[in-house]
Write a protein that holds these residues in place. Structure first.
Motif, PDB file in Angstrom:
ATOM      1  N   GLN A 125       0.829  -1.202   0.000  1.00 26.26           N
ATOM      2  CA  GLN A 125       0.000   0.000   0.000  1.00 26.26           C
ATOM      3  C   GLN A 125       0.864   1.254   0.000  1.00 26.26           C
ATOM      4  OE1 GLN A 125      -2.107  -1.274   3.601  1.00 26.26           O
ATOM      5  NE2 GLN A 125      -4.055  -1.141   2.468  1.00 26.26           N
ATOM      6  N   LEU A 126       1.879   1.252   0.865  1.00 22.78           N
ATOM      7  CA  LEU A 126       2.744   2.425   1.002  1.00 22.78           C
ATOM      8  C   LEU A 126       3.535   2.704  -0.268  1.00 22.78           C
ATOM      9  CD1 LEU A 126       3.885   4.626   2.853  1.00 22.78           C
ATOM     10  CD2 LEU A 126       5.518   2.942   3.723  1.00 22.78           C
ATOM     11  N   SER A 127       3.908   1.658  -0.973  1.00 21.15           N
ATOM     12  CA  SER A 127       4.727   1.828  -2.183  1.00 21.15           C
ATOM     13  C   SER A 127       3.972   2.530  -3.310  1.00 21.15           C
ATOM     14  CB  SER A 127       5.235   0.466  -2.669  1.00 21.15           C
ATOM     15  OG  SER A 127       4.157  -0.359  -3.081  1.00 21.15           O
ATOM     16  N   LYS A 128       2.669   2.665  -3.159  1.00 21.91           N
ATOM     17  CA  LYS A 128       1.876   3.374  -4.168  1.00 21.91           C
ATOM     18  C   LYS A 128       1.820   4.875  -3.899  1.00 21.91           C
ATOM     19  CE  LYS A 128      -0.980  -0.703  -5.039  1.00 21.91           C
ATOM     20  NZ  LYS A 128      -2.327  -1.315  -4.935  1.00 21.91           N
ATOM     21  N   TYR A 129       2.277   5.297  -2.730  1.00 24.98           N
ATOM     22  CA  TYR A 129       2.297   6.715  -2.387  1.00 24.98           C
ATOM     23  C   TYR A 129       3.480   7.376  -3.095  1.00 24.98           C
ATOM     24  CZ  TYR A 129      -0.879   5.610   1.528  1.00 24.98           C
ATOM     25  OH  TYR A 129      -1.930   5.186   2.301  1.00 24.98           O
ATOM     26  N   VAL A 130       3.304   8.636  -3.482  1.00 25.49           N
ATOM     27  CA  VAL A 130       4.350   9.380  -4.189  1.00 25.49           C
ATOM     28  C   VAL A 130       4.818  10.549  -3.328  1.00 25.49           C
ATOM     29  CG1 VAL A 130       4.901  10.757  -6.237  1.00 25.49           C
ATOM     30  CG2 VAL A 130       3.410   8.735  -6.438  1.00 25.49           C
ATOM     31  N   THR A 131       6.117  10.725  -3.224  1.00 27.69           N
ATOM     32  CA  THR A 131       6.670  11.874  -2.509  1.00 27.69           C
ATOM     33  C   THR A 131       6.376  13.141  -3.297  1.00 27.69           C
ATOM     34  OG1 THR A 131       8.451  10.534  -1.546  1.00 27.69           O
ATOM     35  CG2 THR A 131       8.783  12.922  -1.608  1.00 27.69           C
ATOM     36  N   ASP A 132       5.713  14.112  -2.649  1.00 31.05           N
ATOM     37  CA  ASP A 132       5.330  15.345  -3.346  1.00 31.05           C
ATOM     38  C   ASP A 132       5.789  16.589  -2.594  1.00 31.05           C
ATOM     39  OD1 ASP A 132       3.627  15.316  -1.193  1.00 31.05           O
ATOM     40  OD2 ASP A 132       1.781  15.571  -2.358  1.00 31.05           O
ATOM     41  N   ASN A 133       6.778  16.433  -1.714  1.00 28.05           N
ATOM     42  CA  ASN A 133       7.284  17.569  -0.944  1.00 28.05           C
ATOM     43  C   ASN A 133       8.791  17.402  -0.754  1.00 28.05           C
ATOM     44  OD1 ASN A 133       7.251  19.944   0.509  1.00 28.05           O
ATOM     45  ND2 ASN A 133       6.517  19.012   2.404  1.00 28.05           N
ATOM     46  N   GLY A 134       9.479  18.511  -0.508  1.00 34.52           N
ATOM     47  CA  GLY A 134      10.920  18.461  -0.291  1.00 34.52           C
ATOM     48  C   GLY A 134      11.674  19.272  -1.324  1.00 34.52           C
TER      49      GLY A 134
END
Length: 289
Positions: A125-134
């Motif tokens: 489930q977590l691997s489908k999340y995308v980093t969108d900050n930083g």
């Protein structure tokens, strides 16, 4: 013409309506302030060590080289390696199905496009999340969470010391998995573990002889005793920007034969002060080799 009189019920209704509007405004403004303070990406001025000091220093990249790539991601750790850092610090959590991943917060809200508590969902489930900050996140489209194994592979590739922060006061019964991964990668002789939670470090001491640093925002006598209770290669890691942490208290740590580290040192004057005090492990966002 007679004046219309308002009933007590009507007055109460108006008051409640006004109160509700005020609450709504406060919530909206509060959420905006929260987002700005909690989620805003910090801008760093990257400095070269040669511009700051002629002394040797063991620089550790805070959450990877977070001044040039999103914190705690594979690109941030690779950038740390390319910049020549002697170590790269990370934060670890364990997913619901037993995968150790790198993330600073228990929740994904600040850094990713979906919101969940990491320990409550599976790695799939977590691997489908995308980093969108930083920092420079736009340069890394479709960036996914970094696993502990991936982080360790990058540390090995660039000959960096893994500095692993043990987060929270749970999952200690699974620390053998962390140690096994470190050993498998051949990094047992270079790894360092740090934590604000003394019990985490005590559990880790049962499994490894690696250096353990107790994180203390401000050093006091109790923090020194707590660090010493870890036995073996033990140390204390403190906030090098706080005035309460003085040369005298740092020297007291050194006299007790504690290893000494400091975080998060981004200003030249702070770095030089730490070096003059004998600090040997310096965590930084922005000072590179």
């Amino acid at each position: 013409m007679s004046k219309a009189k308002w009933s007590k019920g009507k007055i109460a209704g108006v008051v409640l309506a006004v109160f509700a509007v005020l609450i709504a405004v406060i919530l909206v403004v509060g959420f905006q302030v929260f987002n700005k303070v909690y989620c805003e990406t910090k801008e760093y001025k990257v400095l070269s060590l040669s511009e700051v000091t002629e002394k040797d220093a063991a620089l550790v990249a805070h959450r990877g080289f977070s001044a040039v790539a999103p914190e705690n991601t594979a690109p941030a750790f690779r950038e740390a390696g390319l910049a020549g850092f002697k170590g790269a610090e990370c934060d670890v959590y364990r997913t619901k199905d037993g995968t150790w991943v790198i993330h600073h917060d228990r929740h994904t809200y600040r850094m990713m496009d979906k919101s969940s508590f990491i320990e409550n969902i599976t790695y799939e489930q977590l691997s489908k999340y995308v980093t969108d900050n930083g920092v420079n996140v736009e340069s890394y489209p479709d960036l996914r969470i970094c696993t502990l194994d991936e982080y360790l592979d990058i540390c090995k590739q660039y000959n960096m010391m893994p500095v692993i922060e043990l987060k929270g006061a749970n999952n200690t019964e699974h620390y053998d998995e962390i140690v096994a991964s470190v050993n498998e990668k051949g990094l047992a002789d270079t790894v360092v573990y740090i934590s604000f939670h003394l019990e985490n470090l005590k559990e880790m001491r049962k499994l490894t002889e690696a250096p353990l640093y107790y994180l203390a925002s401000v050093i006091d006598d109790q923090a020194i005793e707590d660090a010493l209770s870890l036995g073996g290669k033990c140390g204390i890691d403190f906030d090098g920007r706080k005035e309460e942490n003085t040369k005298e208290i740092v020297q007291k740590c050194i006299d007790k034969e504690l290893l000494v580290g400091a975080w998060t040192i981004d200003k030249p004057e702070d770095l030089n002060r730490m070096l003059d005090w004998g600090v040997t492990l310096i965590t930084t966002n922005a000072i590179r080799y």
